[in-house]
Motif scaffolding. Structure first.
Motif: not given
Lengths: 271, 300
Positions: B232-237
């Motif tokens: 859910g963090r930005l930059g985490v796929a």
């Protein structure tokens, strides 16, 4: 398979180094029969002394008392020679591969200066087993010689590598000037065992009269003996190495040279 | 498209593995306990070539009847990127952990391998010229005198091509389920000969990706796509389904492809237990390693 049946024992020693798998492997029956052998100084043919069956094989069987037939298997590199009876001097000398099996007795210089292969003598052997010829620096360089009976003088003289195992008693100077390798004495030896030895191992399963130039080191079961034991066990020769049954007293020498060899004497537990 | 095994989804993906060099070291001792002690010591700090320069593990404990000197033993597999590195690591590890361990001897477990690493031939120098060699049946052994008696070590050890980096990812609903599944999988894989699981207990919780996004000097860093706490963090796929809250990986090194396949197959089957959501595998898109182990092929 080639079968050579001795017609009668020669009156004087017969030099027959052509009786080798390397020689017979590609030859026809006629060519084998025509191979040269030497009766004293006279050149004769193999068929003068042997009935020859078979051709083109590196498996040779020699039947009869060949105790006067010298140089059987000289310098052989492969194949098998089976002697059902006795074999003469220099059996398997210089051989580097293959196997020789003698059901009866061998003579002097069995496996002299050999560098590989296996020789098995069911009965007794003579002296200078695996030794260096006179004037030569190095005897047996590798390979294995097993003797079911006893042996004569200078067993393993100047040997450098390989294993000689003699089940019966051995006479004087076993391991004379030994430079490496392993001699196993199943029933001990007479005098001056290991004289002037530089390196190598002499293992005796019986008490030995030691020269004063061998000094006591320790009592234990060396790890390499378990490897030797496993190898010899496959060839039908038992070498004890169970610490529950006993241990080896190790003596180092011959300090008169001075040498770094060793004599290991088996001492059963409680003896 | 996923397939199911025992009610667990098997992701349509593959494990990507790499060429390595391997040696098999047979350690024997007066008892199984001491053989195991030496083997555990030798395989310590050998989880990943990235940080340890070597991967090693106990392949199997050996009964006395299966060892060269007729004593209880352990078979250890050692993997490195190349033969030179493997040779260096063998000398270091045998010298520091087996030579020093009471009653041990050390033998080559790949006697037919034509390529050899000199081990005893280097360690013999510890004997300070009091050592002696013995050739038996065409193989040279060194007898190095030590205070306890003698250390026996074979002069050379065989090396062969091998494969490192086979793996399974166990995606579970919680940590307990992931651990139970991984333990079951490890137990099954350890019955297969020719493989080791180099991480602690055979399991790794810190799967990595090549390099790092934010630290240039890092050769490996956390594989955030499989880290549930950064989902859910930005930059985490993230690759994790919503229901997954813990992931464990099992890395497998093997002496050949067949051994790794056999291990992955039994491990896959054993890992599909309660609480496991998916079984997946780590790869780099097939761009780095030439050995690809497709999970669906293992199901067949």
């Amino acid at each position: 398979m080639i079968t050579l049946t001795l017609k009668e024992q020669p009156s004087v020693p017969l030099e027959a180094e052509v009786l080798s798998p390397d020689v017979t492997a590609e030859l026809s029956n006629a060519a084998i029969r025509a191979l040269p052998v030497y009766l004293g100084k006279r050149q004769r043919r193999v068929e003068d002394f042997f009935d020859v069956d078979g051709a083109s094989s590196d498996q040779i069987t020699i039947k009869g008392d060949a105790s006067r037939v010298k140089w059987i298997g000289r310098a052989m590199t492969r194949g098998q020679i089976t002697v059902t009876g006795n074999a003469g001097m220099h059996l398997g000398a210089y051989m580097s591969g293959g196997a020789i099996d003698v059901s009866g007795n061998g003579s002097d210089w069995v496996g002299a200066e050999m560098s590989g292969g296996l020789i098995r003598i069911g009965g007794n052997a003579g002296g200078q087993i695996g030794a260096a010829y006179r004037g030569s620096n190095t005897g047996m360089r590798d390979g294995t010689i097993l003797v079911g009976g006893g042996a004569g003088l200078e067993v393993g003289m100047r040997m450098k590598r390989g294993i000689i195992a003699v089940r019966g008693p051995v006479r004087d100077f076993a391991g004379l000037q030994m430079r490496g390798g392993t001699i196993v004495l199943g029933s001990g030896a007479e005098l001056r065992t290991g004289a002037w030895m530089m390196r190598g191992t002499i293992i005796s399963l019986r008490h030995l009269p030691l020269m004063p130039t061998f000094l006591y080191s320790a009592t234990y079961v060396p790890g390499f003996l378990r490897i030797c034991s496993a190898y010899l066990d496959r060839l039908g020769f038992t070498l004890p190495c169970d610490e529950q049954e006993g241990a080896y007293r190790r003596y180092t020498g011959d300090t008169s040279v001075p040498g770094k060899g060793e004599i290991l004497i088996w001492v059963p537990r409680g003896a | 498209m996923g397939r199911e095994l025992h009610g667990v989804e098997i992701v349509d993906t593959f494990a990507e593995a790499f060429d390595m060099r391997a040696s098999r070291v047979i350690i024997t001792a007066a008892s199984e306990g001491w053989a195991r002690t030496a083997a555990v010591s030798m395989t310590g700090f050998a989880t990943s070539v990235i940080g340890c320069k070597v991967e090693a593990g106990i392949e199997a404990m050996l009964p006395a009847s299966d060892t060269p000197d007729g004593r209880p033993g352990a078979s250890v597999l050692v993997f490195a990127f190349n033969a030179e590195g493997l040779s260096t690591r063998l000398v270091e590890r045998v010298g520091q952990t087996v030579l020093t361990c009471p009653t041990t001897a050390c033998f080559d477990g790949l006697p037919d391998a034509p390529e050899r690493a000199t081990v005893g031939g280097v360690l013999r120098h510890f004997g300070d010229k009091f050592q002696a060699s013995k050739v038996v049946d065409g193989r040279r052994y060194w007898r190095v005198p030590v205070m306890e008696g003698e250390f026996l070590v074979q002069e050379t050890f065989g090396t062969q091509s091998a494969i490192g980096g086979g793996n399974l990812l166990i995606l579970a609903k919680d940590q307990a389920a992931a651990l139970a599944a991984a333990e079951a999988s490890v137990d099954a894989m350890r019955q297969v000969r020719g493989v080791i699981l180099p991480f602690p207990g055979g399991i790794v919780r810190a799967g990595s990706k090549v390099g790092a996004k934010r630290y240039k000097n890092m050769t490996a860093s956390t594989n955030e796509a499989y880290c549930p706490t950064v989902r859910g963090r930005l930059g985490v796929a993230s690759e994790l389904p919503e229901t997954v809250n813990s992931v464990l990986e099992i890395v497998i090194d093997g002496v050949d492809r067949q051994a790794i396949e056999d291990a992955m197959r039994v491990g896959l089957d054993a890992a599909c237990g309660p609480g496991v959501v998916q079984i997946s595998a780590g790869n780099y898109g097939g761009k780095l390693g030439k050995h690809l182990f497709k999970l669906h092929d293992l199901l067949n």
